[in-house]
Design a protein around this motif. Structure first.
Motif, PDB file in Angstrom:
ATOM      1  N   ALA A  73       0.669  -1.268  -0.055  1.00  0.00           N
ATOM      2  CA  ALA A  73       0.061   0.023  -0.093  1.00  0.00           C
ATOM      3  C   ALA A  73       1.088   1.430  -0.173  1.00  0.00           C
ATOM      4  O   ALA A  73       0.442   2.353  -0.729  1.00  0.00           O
ATOM      5  N   ASP A  74       2.036   1.410   0.758  1.00  0.00           N
ATOM      6  CA  ASP A  74       2.706   2.389   0.873  1.00  0.00           C
ATOM      7  C   ASP A  74       3.587   2.677  -0.545  1.00  0.00           C
ATOM      8  O   ASP A  74       3.529   3.853  -1.046  1.00  0.00           O
ATOM      9  N   GLU A  75       4.015   1.825  -1.100  1.00  0.00           N
ATOM     10  CA  GLU A  75       4.565   1.803  -2.104  1.00  0.00           C
ATOM     11  C   GLU A  75       3.878   2.356  -3.506  1.00  0.00           C
ATOM     12  O   GLU A  75       4.144   3.125  -4.273  1.00  0.00           O
ATOM     13  N   GLU A 101     -12.103  -0.076   1.886  1.00  0.00           N
ATOM     14  CA  GLU A 101     -12.112   0.605   3.253  1.00  0.00           C
ATOM     15  C   GLU A 101     -10.944  -0.333   4.098  1.00  0.00           C
ATOM     16  O   GLU A 101     -11.548  -1.746   4.131  1.00  0.00           O
ATOM     17  N   GLY A 102     -10.495   0.150   4.977  1.00  0.00           N
ATOM     18  CA  GLY A 102      -9.724  -0.504   5.881  1.00  0.00           C
ATOM     19  C   GLY A 102      -8.271  -0.110   6.197  1.00  0.00           C
ATOM     20  O   GLY A 102      -7.938   1.141   5.760  1.00  0.00           O
ATOM     21  N   ALA A 103      -7.591  -0.623   7.029  1.00  0.00           N
ATOM     22  CA  ALA A 103      -6.210  -0.270   7.337  1.00  0.00           C
ATOM     23  C   ALA A 103      -5.231  -0.134   6.190  1.00  0.00           C
ATOM     24  O   ALA A 103      -4.521   0.799   6.298  1.00  0.00           O
ATOM     25  N   ASP A 104      -5.302  -0.959   5.238  1.00  0.00           N
ATOM     26  CA  ASP A 104      -4.594  -0.940   4.048  1.00  0.00           C
ATOM     27  C   ASP A 104      -4.889   0.485   3.353  1.00  0.00           C
ATOM     28  O   ASP A 104      -3.925   1.182   2.647  1.00  0.00           O
ATOM     29  N   ALA A 105      -6.124   0.877   3.180  1.00  0.00           N
ATOM     30  CA  ALA A 105      -6.520   2.020   2.574  1.00  0.00           C
ATOM     31  C   ALA A 105      -5.895   3.310   3.232  1.00  0.00           C
ATOM     32  O   ALA A 105      -5.562   4.029   2.661  1.00  0.00           O
ATOM     33  N   ASP A 106      -5.814   3.307   4.476  1.00  0.00           N
ATOM     34  CA  ASP A 106      -5.429   4.368   5.471  1.00  0.00           C
ATOM     35  C   ASP A 106      -4.013   4.515   5.327  1.00  0.00           C
ATOM     36  O   ASP A 106      -3.462   5.650   5.221  1.00  0.00           O
ATOM     37  N   ARG A 107      -3.028   3.316   4.881  1.00  0.00           N
ATOM     38  CA  ARG A 107      -1.605   3.393   4.927  1.00  0.00           C
ATOM     39  C   ARG A 107      -1.547   3.877   3.304  1.00  0.00           C
ATOM     40  O   ARG A 107      -0.537   4.767   3.070  1.00  0.00           O
ATOM     41  N   PHE A 108      -2.332   3.608   2.313  1.00  0.00           N
ATOM     42  CA  PHE A 108      -2.142   4.096   0.887  1.00  0.00           C
ATOM     43  C   PHE A 108      -2.456   5.503   1.054  1.00  0.00           C
ATOM     44  O   PHE A 108      -1.686   6.488   0.527  1.00  0.00           O
ATOM     45  N   VAL A 109      -3.480   6.127   1.629  1.00  0.00           N
ATOM     46  CA  VAL A 109      -3.789   7.529   1.606  1.00  0.00           C
ATOM     47  C   VAL A 109      -2.576   8.405   2.336  1.00  0.00           C
ATOM     48  O   VAL A 109      -2.122   9.241   2.155  1.00  0.00           O
ATOM     49  N   ALA A 110      -2.263   7.747   3.670  1.00  0.00           N
ATOM     50  CA  ALA A 110      -0.876   8.242   4.279  1.00  0.00           C
ATOM     51  C   ALA A 110       0.329   8.513   3.297  1.00  0.00           C
ATOM     52  O   ALA A 110       0.824   9.486   3.288  1.00  0.00           O
ATOM     53  N   ALA A 111       0.604   7.513   2.988  1.00  0.00           N
ATOM     54  CA  ALA A 111       1.741   7.256   2.015  1.00  0.00           C
ATOM     55  C   ALA A 111       1.607   8.262   0.694  1.00  0.00           C
ATOM     56  O   ALA A 111       2.446   8.978   0.527  1.00  0.00           O
ATOM     57  N   THR A 112       0.401   8.312   0.105  1.00  0.00           N
ATOM     58  CA  THR A 112       0.131   9.289  -0.893  1.00  0.00           C
ATOM     59  C   THR A 112       0.256  10.764  -0.496  1.00  0.00           C
ATOM     60  O   THR A 112       1.108  11.694  -1.028  1.00  0.00           O
ATOM     61  N   VAL A 139      -7.976  15.622   2.097  1.00  0.00           N
ATOM     62  CA  VAL A 139      -6.947  14.812   3.020  1.00  0.00           C
ATOM     63  C   VAL A 139      -5.699  15.624   3.027  1.00  0.00           C
ATOM     64  O   VAL A 139      -4.954  16.043   3.786  1.00  0.00           O
ATOM     65  N   MET A 140      -5.453  16.447   1.788  1.00  0.00           N
ATOM     66  CA  MET A 140      -4.419  17.671   1.761  1.00  0.00           C
ATOM     67  C   MET A 140      -4.998  18.758   0.940  1.00  0.00           C
ATOM     68  O   MET A 140      -5.171  18.490  -0.286  1.00  0.00           O
ATOM     69  N   SER A 141      -5.263  19.816   1.386  1.00  0.00           N
ATOM     70  CA  SER A 141      -5.770  21.009   0.743  1.00  0.00           C
ATOM     71  C   SER A 141      -4.681  22.101   0.701  1.00  0.00           C
ATOM     72  O   SER A 141      -4.304  22.435   1.723  1.00  0.00           O
ATOM     73  N   LEU A 181      -4.287  16.827  -8.763  1.00  0.00           N
ATOM     74  CA  LEU A 181      -5.133  16.630  -7.796  1.00  0.00           C
ATOM     75  C   LEU A 181      -5.912  15.208  -7.845  1.00  0.00           C
ATOM     76  O   LEU A 181      -6.146  14.757  -8.930  1.00  0.00           O
ATOM     77  N   GLY A 182      -5.886  14.466  -6.966  1.00  0.00           N
ATOM     78  CA  GLY A 182      -6.403  12.992  -6.647  1.00  0.00           C
ATOM     79  C   GLY A 182      -7.582  13.021  -5.960  1.00  0.00           C
ATOM     80  O   GLY A 182      -7.861  13.636  -4.922  1.00  0.00           O
ATOM     81  N   LEU A 183      -8.277  12.098  -6.017  1.00  0.00           N
ATOM     82  CA  LEU A 183      -9.577  11.742  -5.459  1.00  0.00           C
ATOM     83  C   LEU A 183      -9.527  10.135  -5.203  1.00  0.00           C
ATOM     84  O   LEU A 183      -9.385   9.138  -5.905  1.00  0.00           O
ATOM     85  N   VAL A 184      -9.459   9.752  -3.754  1.00  0.00           N
ATOM     86  CA  VAL A 184      -9.573   8.616  -3.343  1.00  0.00           C
ATOM     87  C   VAL A 184     -11.159   8.110  -2.996  1.00  0.00           C
ATOM     88  O   VAL A 184     -11.771   8.812  -2.215  1.00  0.00           O
ATOM     89  N   VAL A 185     -11.513   7.105  -3.769  1.00  0.00           N
ATOM     90  CA  VAL A 185     -13.012   6.437  -3.569  1.00  0.00           C
ATOM     91  C   VAL A 185     -12.777   5.374  -2.814  1.00  0.00           C
ATOM     92  O   VAL A 185     -12.417   4.278  -3.333  1.00  0.00           O
ATOM     93  N   ARG A 186     -13.469   5.389  -1.705  1.00  0.00           N
ATOM     94  CA  ARG A 186     -13.455   4.077  -0.865  1.00  0.00           C
ATOM     95  C   ARG A 186     -14.722   3.237  -1.009  1.00  0.00           C
ATOM     96  O   ARG A 186     -15.936   3.739  -0.983  1.00  0.00           O
ATOM     97  N   VAL A 187     -14.403   2.082  -1.069  1.00  0.00           N
ATOM     98  CA  VAL A 187     -15.978   1.125  -1.330  1.00  0.00           C
ATOM     99  C   VAL A 187     -15.753   0.356  -0.025  1.00  0.00           C
ATOM    100  O   VAL A 187     -14.505  -0.045   0.511  1.00  0.00           O
ATOM    101  N   ARG A 188     -16.916  -0.550   0.365  1.00  0.00           N
ATOM    102  CA  ARG A 188     -16.892  -1.364   1.158  1.00  0.00           C
ATOM    103  C   ARG A 188     -16.406  -2.701   1.042  1.00  0.00           C
ATOM    104  O   ARG A 188     -15.830  -3.274   1.895  1.00  0.00           O
ATOM    105  N   ASP A 189     -16.626  -3.300  -0.164  1.00  0.00           N
ATOM    106  CA  ASP A 189     -16.239  -4.598  -0.415  1.00  0.00           C
ATOM    107  C   ASP A 189     -16.061  -4.615  -2.087  1.00  0.00           C
ATOM    108  O   ASP A 189     -16.323  -3.756  -2.868  1.00  0.00           O
ATOM    109  N   PHE A 190     -15.442  -5.897  -2.432  1.00  0.00           N
ATOM    110  CA  PHE A 190     -15.312  -6.002  -3.957  1.00  0.00           C
ATOM    111  C   PHE A 190     -16.535  -5.939  -4.804  1.00  0.00           C
ATOM    112  O   PHE A 190     -16.839  -5.342  -5.829  1.00  0.00           O
TER     113      PHE A 190
END
Length: 504
Positions: A281-283, A310-321, A358-360, A394-403
């Protein structure tokens, strides 16, 4: 080699000025004045292109290929001057301009090789069957033939590869079609020096001077007159959805409607599947940030949306971005107008209650700083404006609940130039379910990459379902793009004396 623009139009071999003038807006250095295009110049250029068509379309393929190579040579002979004025006008780094110049000359030479081989003619022959019952069959031969003069609109974000002697021009000239270019007012000096290169190649190769013309500047009436001119048989365009759609409608409303090949951009969604996210996720976040901010985000293939579960991996991805984006400072944009539109796009996101910053950042003048937002699949599908391209970093993260929700979101996207899946081996089953959706939505589907690099090769498709482009069966990059400016003609029972030399 230094270059000082003279500010004139190239019409059928002559440099012509007009009384009305406009100035370019360079990021650095002195501004220069350029003549404003007119409807009369459009008429003169189109008439010259039609006159040139008869001799240029009849040239042997080898002679047209030599002409394309000569244009590439003349561009390279002006390399330093092109980089200097291109960088000054657009703010693009010199290295980017040098790479784009290489792409421009490379695609000219690619088309030269392509037409020398002759495969693009798609020759088909059905032999005569004189003894067939109840009626004999005549001999029928089919070959692709050039359609006539083509109008090309220069793009703001690629002053070389998608402008004066860019992909549309190269494909049309390779097909045997004269070209009338409407230069983009963001980089008229760059357009002029490239037009000088084409003009020099015309002289070297003894080509009809009406084969290429450049009209600078001008109001909307100039562009409208060009696409509506009865001698123009097709249009190549790279630009905004609004501008492209207006020209497309004009082409369709003509007494003789003509094809409008518009590449209009997209948001290029990325779908990050669970196992890939768990592993890296970080990479992936760092990679997305790099792609998102490349060239200040001014690519039509800029991946503006990342879809994550949605979940911890998504949080890591957003933080790394975010962490990677925070390292990117303000970047110069191509024009004041593009910079203003970028700020308006940011305001559109800021005004949505369902969108979380997330970052404005604050951008001003001609620069842009990166921004990052996130929202839910439900909010995205209910608000069409969130799917409109923001030209910039400008990027937009769209979070989904499941596949299943990821599948539903994928089905809700409009037509795209690209769609990307990031996956590991354990994600293959999910990817197999997504692939049929994505191939209906995009002209190019990627795995484990970022779409901002567009290879100029035989297999490339740079196009997609509307609104990414106006013709889902066409591409503006790669050798297949020549097909836009050809049409099949069947020849029945022609004697060998008439067939001799056809397509050679």
């Amino acid at each position: 080699m230094s270059f000082t623009p003279h500010g004139k139009h190239l019409i059928a071999g002559s440099w012509i000025g007009t009384d009305a003038q406009f100035q370019n807006e360079p990021v650095r250095g002195a501004a220069h004045s350029f003549s404003v295009g007119t409807v009369d110049l459009v008429d003169r250029a189109c008439a010259a292109a039609e006159d040139a068509f008869w001799s240029y379309s009849a040239l042997p393929r080898g002679a047209r290929a030599d002409f394309l190579d000569a244009i590439a040579d003349e561009i390279e002979s002006r390399a330093e001057a092109i980089t200097e004025i291109g960088s000054a006008e657009t703010g693009l780094p010199e290295a980017r301009l040098e790479g784009e110049r290489g792409r421009t000359t490379g695609q000219l030479r690619l088309f030269a090789d392509h037409i020398r081989k002759g495969d693009y003619l798609d020759r088909r022959v059905d032999a005569a069957l004189p003894d067939r019952k109840p009626a004999p069959r005549p001999e029928i031969r089919m070959i692709q033939r050039p359609i006539g003069p083509v109008a090309v609109f220069g793009a703001s974000n690629f002053p070389l590869a998608f402008s004066t002697a860019g992909g549309d021009t190269a494909a049309a000239l390779a097909a045997g079609c004269p070209v009338v270019v409407k230069g983009h007012s963001a980089h008229p000096g760059t357009a002029e020096i490239v037009a000088e290169a084409v003009h020099a190649a015309i002289g070297r190769c003894g080509i009809h001077p009406g084969t290429f013309s450049l009209i600078q500047g001008g109001r909307r009436d100039v562009g409208a007159a060009l696409v509506q001119h009865p001698l123009i048989k097709a249009v190549g365009f790279t630009g905004s959805l609004a501008g492209g759609r207006a020209l497309f409608d004009l082409c369709a409303a003509r007494p003789e409607p003509i094809p409008f090949f518009g590449e209009l951009g997209s948001v290029n969604p990325m779908f990050l599947l669970p196992h890939a996210m768990a592993a890296r996720a970080d990479e992936l976040g760092r990679g997305w940030a790099g792609s998102l901010t490349m060239g200040a985000g001014q690519f039509c293939t800029n991946p503006g949306i990342a879809v994550v579960t949605e979940g911890a991996d998504a949080d890591r991805f957003v933080a790394a971005t975010r962490a990677a984006l925070e390292q990117v400072g303000p970047q110069a944009m191509l024009t004041e107008g593009i910079a203003s539109a970028y700020r308006a796009g940011q305001q559109r996101f800021e005004s949505r209650n369902a969108v979380t910053p997330v970052m404005s950042t604050h951008s001003e003048g001609r620069t842009a700083s990166p921004n990052l937002y996130q929202t839910t699949a439900d909010a995205y599908l209910q608000d069409h404006a969130l799917g409109e391209e923001v030209f910039g970093p400008l990027g937009l993260v769209v979070r989904v609940r499941d596949f299943s929700e990821m599948e539903r979101l994928a089905r809700g996207f409009e037509g795209q130039l690209t769609a990307t899946m990031h996956l590991d081996d354990a994600d293959i089953e999910d990817a197999r379910r997504l692939l049929p959706i994505l191939e209906r939505k995009a002209g190019r589907v990627l795995v484990n990459g970022f779409p901002t690099g567009v290879e100029v090769v035989d297999s490339m498709v740079h196009g997609g379902p509307y609104p990414a482009s106006t013709n889902f069966g066409a591409t503006s990059v790669g050798t297949l793009s020549i097909r836009r400016f050809l049409r099949p003609v069947a020849y029945q029972n022609l004697p060998e004396a008439l067939l001799a030399g056809l397509g050679d």
